[in-house]
Design an enzyme around this catalytic site. Structure first.
Site, PDB file in Angstrom:
ATOM      1  CB  CYS A   1      -0.995  -0.010   1.162  1.00 20.31           C
ATOM      2  SG  CYS A   1      -0.297   0.153   2.804  1.00 20.31           S
TER       3      CYS A   1
ATOM      4  CB  CYS B   1       0.510   1.657  -4.063  1.00 20.31           C
ATOM      5  SG  CYS B   1       0.596  -0.090  -4.429  1.00 20.31           S
TER       6      CYS B   1
ATOM      7  CB  CYS C   1       3.458  -2.296  -7.484  1.00 22.37           C
ATOM      8  SG  CYS C   1       4.063  -3.908  -7.029  1.00 22.37           S
TER       9      CYS C   1
END
Length: 135
Positions: A12, A86, A90
């Site tokens: 997150c 997020c 990533c």
């Protein structure tokens, strides 16, 4: 089912709420047969105190945890990457299982009851994931 011990990475933004709750819940449910990690794209200084309180209510102590930065190595090592708000922070590696869990951020909750609701939603998703990984 993955071969060997599967590794799950929860990601997150701040690694101070959602991903910490999910990691603690999966660690407990999987009973040592899944390697569990968490990280944040912009780690906070500490775990959200309401998250600590909400997890204590169900017998899980996350007070000694600390937010950790997301690294490409952590993603590369994981078999399953669960993102929570997020976005594109990533890195993507072929051959990984990616899931995006749309969940409210506990930092935006106005009270402990709001954090409990998020915790319980995460717990339900983690139960399904644990069932898939431990079959």
């Amino acid at each position: 089912m993955l071969r060997g011990m599967p590794e799950v990475l929860f990601v997150c933004v701040h690694n101070a709420g959602r991903s910490q709750m999910a990691a603690a819940l999966l660690d407990q449910l999987a009973g040592g047969v899944v390697t569990v990690r968490s990280a944040g794209s912009e780690p906070a200084d500490r775990i959200n105190p309401r998250v600590i309180a909400a997890m204590e209510e169900i017998g899980l102590d996350v007070s000694r945890e600390h937010p950790k930065p997301l690294t490409g190595e952590a993603v590369e090592a994981a078999d399953v990457v669960i993102t929570m708000g997020c976005g594109d922070a990533c890195p993507f590696y072929p051959g990984k299982r990616y899931e995006d869990w749309e969940l409210d951020d506990p930092a935006a909750a106005t009270d402990l009851e709001g954090v409990r609701r998020i915790r319980d939603e995460i717990a339900e998703r983690v139960r399904r994931l644990a069932d898939q990984l431990t079959r």
